[in-house]
Design a protein around this motif. Structure first.
Motif, short mmCIF file in Angstrom:
data_model
loop_
_atom_site.label_atom_id
_atom_site.label_comp_id
_atom_site.label_asym_id
_atom_site.label_seq_id
_atom_site.Cartn_x
_atom_site.Cartn_y
_atom_site.Cartn_z
N ARG A 1 0.85 -1.19 0.00
CA ARG A 1 0.00 0.00 0.00
C ARG A 1 0.88 1.24 0.00
NH1 ARG A 1 -3.48 -0.58 5.11
NH2 ARG A 1 -1.48 -1.38 5.81
N PRO A 2 0.40 2.33 -0.57
CA PRO A 2 1.19 3.56 -0.59
C PRO A 2 1.43 4.11 0.81
CG PRO A 2 -0.59 3.68 -2.18
CD PRO A 2 -0.83 2.46 -1.34
N PRO A 3 2.59 4.71 1.03
CA PRO A 3 2.82 5.39 2.31
C PRO A 3 1.81 6.53 2.47
CG PRO A 3 4.87 5.14 1.08
CD PRO A 3 3.77 4.75 0.17
N ALA A 4 1.19 6.62 3.63
CA ALA A 4 0.17 7.65 3.85
C ALA A 4 0.74 9.05 3.65
CB ALA A 4 -0.41 7.50 5.25
N ARG A 5 1.99 9.24 4.02
CA ARG A 5 2.64 10.54 3.85
C ARG A 5 2.70 10.96 2.39
NH1 ARG A 5 7.94 10.52 7.41
NH2 ARG A 5 6.68 10.79 9.25
N ALA A 6 2.78 9.99 1.49
CA ALA A 6 2.90 10.29 0.07
C ALA A 6 1.58 10.79 -0.52
CB ALA A 6 3.38 9.06 -0.69
N VAL A 7 0.47 10.55 0.16
CA VAL A 7 -0.84 10.94 -0.36
C VAL A 7 -1.24 12.34 0.11
CG1 VAL A 7 -3.27 10.23 -0.56
CG2 VAL A 7 -1.48 8.51 -0.44
N VAL A 8 -0.58 12.86 1.12
CA VAL A 8 -0.91 14.18 1.66
C VAL A 8 -0.87 15.28 0.59
CG1 VAL A 8 -0.19 15.97 3.30
CG2 VAL A 8 -0.32 13.58 4.02
N PRO A 9 0.19 15.35 -0.25
CA PRO A 9 0.18 16.40 -1.28
C PRO A 9 -0.98 16.25 -2.27
CG PRO A 9 2.38 15.48 -1.05
CD PRO A 9 1.46 14.62 -0.25
N ALA A 10 -1.39 15.03 -2.56
CA ALA A 10 -2.53 14.82 -3.44
C ALA A 10 -3.80 15.38 -2.81
CB ALA A 10 -2.69 13.34 -3.77
N ALA A 11 -3.95 15.18 -1.51
CA ALA A 11 -5.13 15.69 -0.81
C ALA A 11 -5.14 17.22 -0.81
CB ALA A 11 -5.17 15.15 0.61
N LEU A 12 -3.99 17.82 -0.55
CA LEU A 12 -3.92 19.29 -0.53
C LEU A 12 -4.20 19.86 -1.92
CD1 LEU A 12 -0.77 19.76 1.74
CD2 LEU A 12 -3.18 20.10 2.34
N ALA A 13 -3.65 19.24 -2.95
CA ALA A 13 -3.87 19.72 -4.31
C ALA A 13 -5.33 19.53 -4.73
CB ALA A 13 -2.94 19.00 -5.28
N ALA A 14 -5.94 18.44 -4.28
CA ALA A 14 -7.36 18.21 -4.61
C ALA A 14 -8.24 19.28 -3.98
CB ALA A 14 -7.78 16.82 -4.16
N VAL A 15 -7.92 19.69 -2.77
CA VAL A 15 -8.67 20.77 -2.12
C VAL A 15 -8.47 22.07 -2.90
CG1 VAL A 15 -8.83 22.19 -0.04
CG2 VAL A 15 -8.70 19.70 0.15
N LEU A 16 -7.25 22.33 -3.33
CA LEU A 16 -6.96 23.52 -4.13
C LEU A 16 -7.74 23.50 -5.44
CD1 LEU A 16 -5.19 26.09 -4.47
CD2 LEU A 16 -3.55 24.63 -5.67
N ALA A 17 -7.90 22.33 -6.02
CA ALA A 17 -8.63 22.21 -7.28
C ALA A 17 -10.10 22.56 -7.13
CB ALA A 17 -8.49 20.79 -7.82
N LEU A 18 -10.62 22.56 -5.93
CA LEU A 18 -12.03 22.88 -5.70
C LEU A 18 -12.32 24.37 -5.72
CD1 LEU A 18 -12.90 20.29 -2.92
CD2 LEU A 18 -13.48 20.18 -5.35
N VAL A 19 -11.28 25.21 -5.80
CA VAL A 19 -11.47 26.67 -5.78
C VAL A 19 -12.47 27.14 -6.84
CG1 VAL A 19 -10.29 28.88 -6.21
CG2 VAL A 19 -9.32 27.23 -4.62
N PRO A 20 -12.32 26.77 -8.11
CA PRO A 20 -13.30 27.27 -9.08
C PRO A 20 -14.70 26.67 -8.88
CG PRO A 20 -11.72 25.85 -10.18
CD PRO A 20 -11.27 26.02 -8.76
N ALA A 21 -14.78 25.52 -8.27
CA ALA A 21 -16.08 24.87 -8.08
C ALA A 21 -16.87 25.52 -6.96
CB ALA A 21 -15.87 23.38 -7.80
#
Length: 164
Positions: free
Chosen positions: A7-27
């Motif tokens: 399984r992926p290291p949980a630490r490695a998914v944190v940037p994906a989560a932050l970027a996904a939240v950033l992607a919600l800005v126009p929505a």
């Protein structure tokens, strides 16, 4: 010695989560766009944590649809590009996390790899977004098709660069 955990290291998914939240800005300007984008963000992060590439890809596509729905409300193109950059970085960071899980496992030290990968992807996506915004801003205002083609060309270049 314990068994290998792919399984992926949980630490490695944190940037994906932050970027996904950033992607919600126009929505944020569209209820439907926000709902679609948020479900995509959850798929990207959940797929990244579970090591499921299909969920990561489906989530990124859904997140992109949320960005488009939010951008369709007439917001500033800069905000739409922020959403696009966030979507690209979220997808690439989650895919990288899945790859790290397969290659080195859940308990490996991956901070340096993740930071370098995410910063490189962010720099590339921001460069493409800057070029697209410049083409949109400086392009002829009587020909919106030309601006659309410039944005499309920038997206194709970004996708090609991420594949190499």
């Amino acid at each position: 010695m314990s068994e290998f955990d792919a399984r992926p290291p949980a630490r490695a998914v944190v940037p994906a989560a932050l970027a996904a939240v950033l992607a919600l800005v126009p929505a944020l300007s569209s209820g439907v766009g926000l709902a679609v984008g948020a479900s995509g963000a959850l798929l990207v992060v959940g797929g990244g944590l579970r090591g499921r590439r299909l969920f990561v890809s489906a989530g990124a596509a859904t997140l992109a649809v949320g960005v488009v729905l939010g951008a369709a409300t007439g917001i500033d193109p800069g905000y739409a590009l922020v959403g696009g950059v966030g979507t690209v970085v979220a997808y690439d960071a989650a895919e990288h996390a899945v790859g790290l899980g397969v290659d080195v496992g859940r308990h490996a030290r991956v901070t340096q790899s993740v930071v370098v990968h995410v910063l490189s992807t962010t720099a590339l996506a921001l460069t493409a977004a800057t070029v697209a915004l410049a083409a949109y801003t400086l392009g002829p205002s009587t020909r919106p098709v030309a601006a659309l083609l410039a944005l499309l060309f920038g997206g194709v270049l970004l996708a090609a660069a991420l594949r190499t």
